[in-house]
Design a protein around this motif. Structure first.
Motif, PDB file in Angstrom:
ATOM      1  N   SER A   1      30.016 -75.853 -48.027  1.00 47.20           N
ATOM      2  CA  SER A   1      30.523 -75.111 -49.178  1.00 47.20           C
ATOM      3  C   SER A   1      29.507 -74.076 -49.662  1.00 47.20           C
ATOM      4  O   SER A   1      28.289 -74.290 -49.604  1.00 47.20           O
ATOM      5  N   ALA A   2      30.016 -72.963 -50.191  1.00 47.89           N
ATOM      6  CA  ALA A   2      29.145 -71.942 -50.785  1.00 47.89           C
ATOM      7  C   ALA A   2      28.385 -72.489 -51.991  1.00 47.89           C
ATOM      8  O   ALA A   2      27.325 -71.981 -52.350  1.00 47.89           O
ATOM      9  N   ASP A   3      28.905 -73.550 -52.606  1.00 44.44           N
ATOM     10  CA  ASP A   3      28.248 -74.120 -53.791  1.00 44.44           C
ATOM     11  C   ASP A   3      26.824 -74.561 -53.491  1.00 44.44           C
ATOM     12  O   ASP A   3      25.938 -74.474 -54.351  1.00 44.44           O
ATOM     13  N   LEU A   4      26.591 -75.057 -52.287  1.00 40.34           N
ATOM     14  CA  LEU A   4      25.252 -75.524 -51.931  1.00 40.34           C
ATOM     15  C   LEU A   4      24.264 -74.363 -51.934  1.00 40.34           C
ATOM     16  O   LEU A   4      23.160 -74.467 -52.489  1.00 40.34           O
ATOM     17  N   ARG A   5      24.657 -73.246 -51.368  1.00 45.70           N
ATOM     18  CA  ARG A   5      23.781 -72.069 -51.356  1.00 45.70           C
ATOM     19  C   ARG A   5      23.570 -71.525 -52.758  1.00 45.70           C
ATOM     20  O   ARG A   5      22.452 -71.141 -53.127  1.00 45.70           O
ATOM     21  N   VAL A   6      24.630 -71.510 -53.556  1.00 51.23           N
ATOM     22  CA  VAL A   6      24.523 -71.032 -54.941  1.00 51.23           C
ATOM     23  C   VAL A   6      23.544 -71.906 -55.731  1.00 51.23           C
ATOM     24  O   VAL A   6      22.676 -71.408 -56.457  1.00 51.23           O
ATOM     25  N   ALA A   7      23.673 -73.226 -55.584  1.00 54.52           N
ATOM     26  CA  ALA A   7      22.812 -74.151 -56.321  1.00 54.52           C
ATOM     27  C   ALA A   7      21.356 -74.025 -55.893  1.00 54.52           C
ATOM     28  O   ALA A   7      20.448 -74.006 -56.735  1.00 54.52           O
ATOM     29  N   MET A   8      21.117 -73.928 -54.601  1.00 56.07           N
ATOM     30  CA  MET A   8      19.741 -73.831 -54.107  1.00 56.07           C
ATOM     31  C   MET A   8      19.095 -72.504 -54.521  1.00 56.07           C
ATOM     32  O   MET A   8      17.928 -72.473 -54.936  1.00 56.07           O
ATOM     33  N   THR A   9      19.847 -71.425 -54.447  1.00 54.32           N
ATOM     34  CA  THR A   9      19.318 -70.122 -54.862  1.00 54.32           C
ATOM     35  C   THR A   9      18.983 -70.118 -56.344  1.00 54.32           C
ATOM     36  O   THR A   9      17.923 -69.626 -56.761  1.00 54.32           O
ATOM     37  N   ALA A  10      19.872 -70.674 -57.156  1.00 56.42           N
ATOM     38  CA  ALA A  10      19.639 -70.732 -58.597  1.00 56.42           C
ATOM     39  C   ALA A  10      18.432 -71.598 -58.923  1.00 56.42           C
ATOM     40  O   ALA A  10      17.622 -71.259 -59.792  1.00 56.42           O
ATOM     41  N   HIS A  11      18.296 -72.709 -58.211  1.00 54.65           N
ATOM     42  CA  HIS A  11      17.160 -73.609 -58.454  1.00 54.65           C
ATOM     43  C   HIS A  11      15.838 -72.913 -58.121  1.00 54.65           C
ATOM     44  O   HIS A  11      14.869 -72.995 -58.888  1.00 54.65           O
ATOM     45  N   MET A  12      15.799 -72.218 -57.015  1.00 54.49           N
ATOM     46  CA  MET A  12      14.568 -71.543 -56.592  1.00 54.49           C
ATOM     47  C   MET A  12      14.201 -70.374 -57.502  1.00 54.49           C
ATOM     48  O   MET A  12      13.024 -70.095 -57.715  1.00 54.49           O
TER      49      MET A  12
ATOM     50  N   LYS B 107      15.118 -70.263 -60.691  1.00 50.49           N
ATOM     51  CA  LYS B 107      15.142 -70.774 -62.062  1.00 50.49           C
ATOM     52  C   LYS B 107      16.227 -70.090 -62.906  1.00 50.49           C
ATOM     53  O   LYS B 107      16.034 -69.789 -64.083  1.00 50.49           O
ATOM     54  N   GLN B 108      17.369 -69.883 -62.279  1.00 47.43           N
ATOM     55  CA  GLN B 108      18.531 -69.320 -62.957  1.00 47.43           C
ATOM     56  C   GLN B 108      19.604 -70.397 -63.085  1.00 47.43           C
ATOM     57  O   GLN B 108      19.610 -71.392 -62.357  1.00 47.43           O
ATOM     58  N   LYS B 109      20.540 -70.182 -63.998  1.00 47.61           N
ATOM     59  CA  LYS B 109      21.669 -71.105 -64.142  1.00 47.61           C
ATOM     60  C   LYS B 109      22.724 -70.734 -63.110  1.00 47.61           C
ATOM     61  O   LYS B 109      23.174 -69.591 -63.075  1.00 47.61           O
ATOM     62  N   PRO B 110      23.150 -71.676 -62.266  1.00 46.23           N
ATOM     63  CA  PRO B 110      24.150 -71.333 -61.240  1.00 46.23           C
ATOM     64  C   PRO B 110      25.522 -71.138 -61.842  1.00 46.23           C
ATOM     65  O   PRO B 110      25.889 -71.765 -62.842  1.00 46.23           O
ATOM     66  N   GLU B 111      26.316 -70.265 -61.239  1.00 49.77           N
ATOM     67  CA  GLU B 111      27.705 -70.050 -61.627  1.00 49.77           C
ATOM     68  C   GLU B 111      28.569 -70.347 -60.401  1.00 49.77           C
ATOM     69  O   GLU B 111      28.470 -69.680 -59.383  1.00 49.77           O
ATOM     70  N   PHE B 112      29.416 -71.357 -60.516  1.00 56.11           N
ATOM     71  CA  PHE B 112      30.230 -71.803 -59.386  1.00 56.11           C
ATOM     72  C   PHE B 112      31.666 -71.343 -59.545  1.00 56.11           C
ATOM     73  O   PHE B 112      32.204 -71.289 -60.652  1.00 56.11           O
ATOM     74  N   ALA B 113      32.313 -71.036 -58.435  1.00 55.86           N
ATOM     75  CA  ALA B 113      33.732 -70.733 -58.452  1.00 55.86           C
ATOM     76  C   ALA B 113      34.518 -71.982 -58.810  1.00 55.86           C
ATOM     77  O   ALA B 113      34.070 -73.102 -58.545  1.00 55.86           O
ATOM     78  N   ASP B 114      35.701 -71.796 -59.415  1.00 57.82           N
ATOM     79  CA  ASP B 114      36.540 -72.955 -59.747  1.00 57.82           C
ATOM     80  C   ASP B 114      36.994 -73.640 -58.462  1.00 57.82           C
ATOM     81  O   ASP B 114      37.101 -73.016 -57.416  1.00 57.82           O
TER      82      ASP B 114
END
Length: 270
Positions: A250-261, A263-270
């Motif tokens: 899922s794209a969510d994994l990349r979004v979460a890892m990028t945000a974590h690295m 230090k941003q708040k991730p925004e996920f698609a519904d």
């Protein structure tokens, strides 16, 4: 969302707030309640914008349980034939069970916010939720024993996995009332709050935090927890391996890892 007779439903900040809305009847569960809750949770499951659910009761109390007028109406339909009566009652019980199965089977986390009375059928309802929170003065009771019956809509099946077998038996056999702090000490509720306003603020805050997470990750986490209620550890490990073989793409994994690295708040698609 449709207009409901027994509920008020509001969607805000990706959290569906489902309010039992019969305060003049202590939020007793009438025929409308049992029918509408299935429709509501079907809508919740089908609506990607909904990420988490909060169930609460309007007024001073969460719910006094099943509407006794409804029970009386069921009794009035029985005739002289024991076999036909048993078939009719069995079908009605399974119909009521399906209402709370809809809550248990919901793909989104369901949080109960409980104030005042939480009696009888209301215990069946909160047992089908993922988490429970209450005011310190909330009152809980498996009340069915005091009207000469065994609880039959999920309490005796789900509650032992929440508070343990021995404590469930004590409450079910005695029908005694416990308040918020004792409920918290036995694990029936996760946390207690001073009053209803603080309760709703706190629970909505937790729901919004859940709603900010990856919907794919939340869905997988809930599915695995539910699966493990009835399966062995090795079954569960096999299932999560198969599940994540797909979901880790899922794209969510990349979004979460990028945000974590970053230090941003991730925004996920519904």
């Amino acid at each position: 969302m449709s207009d409901y007779k027994a509920f008020n439903v509001v969607l805000a900040d990706k959290v569906a707030h489902v309010v039992i809305n019969r305060p003049e009847k202590v939020n007793a569960m009438n025929a409308d309640f049992w029918r509408e809750i299935i429709d509501i949770f079907r809508w919740i499951d089908d609506t990607d914008e909904v990420r988490a659910v909060v169930i609460s009761g309007a007024g001073k109390h969460f719910s006094s349980g099943i509407d006794l007028m409804m029970l009386a109406s069921v009794g009035s339909q029985l005739g002289p034939d024991v076999g036909r009566n048993a078939e009719k009652l069995r079908r009605k019980i399974l119909e009521l069970q399906a209402s709370f199965n809809a809550v248990d089977n919901c793909r989104k986390p369901v949080l109960a916010a409980i104030q005042g009375y939480c009696l009888g059928g209301a215990i069946d309802l909160i047992s089908a939720c993922d988490m429970r929170y209450s005011t310190v003065d909330a009152q809980f009771s498996i009340k069915e024993i005091d009207i000469g019956m065994a609880a039959d809509v999920g309490t005796l099946q789900r509650l032992p996995r929440i508070i343990g077998d021995g404590m469930m038996r004590e409450l079910a056999f005695t029908g005694r009332t416990i308040e918020g702090e004792e409920a918290r000490s036995m694990g029936l509720v996760n946390r207690t709050y001073a009053d209803a306003d603080a309760l709703l603020d706190g629970v909505m805050g937790i729901a919004r935090e859940i709603a900010s997470k990856s919907p794919v990750a939340i869905r997988g986490t809930k599915e695995m927890i539910r699966y493990m209620r009835d399966h062995r550890v090795d079954d569960g490990l096999e299932y999560i391996a198969t599940w994540n073989a797909a979901m880790l793409q899922s794209a969510d994994l990349r979004v979460a890892m990028t945000a974590h690295m970053s230090k941003q708040k991730p925004e996920f698609a519904d």
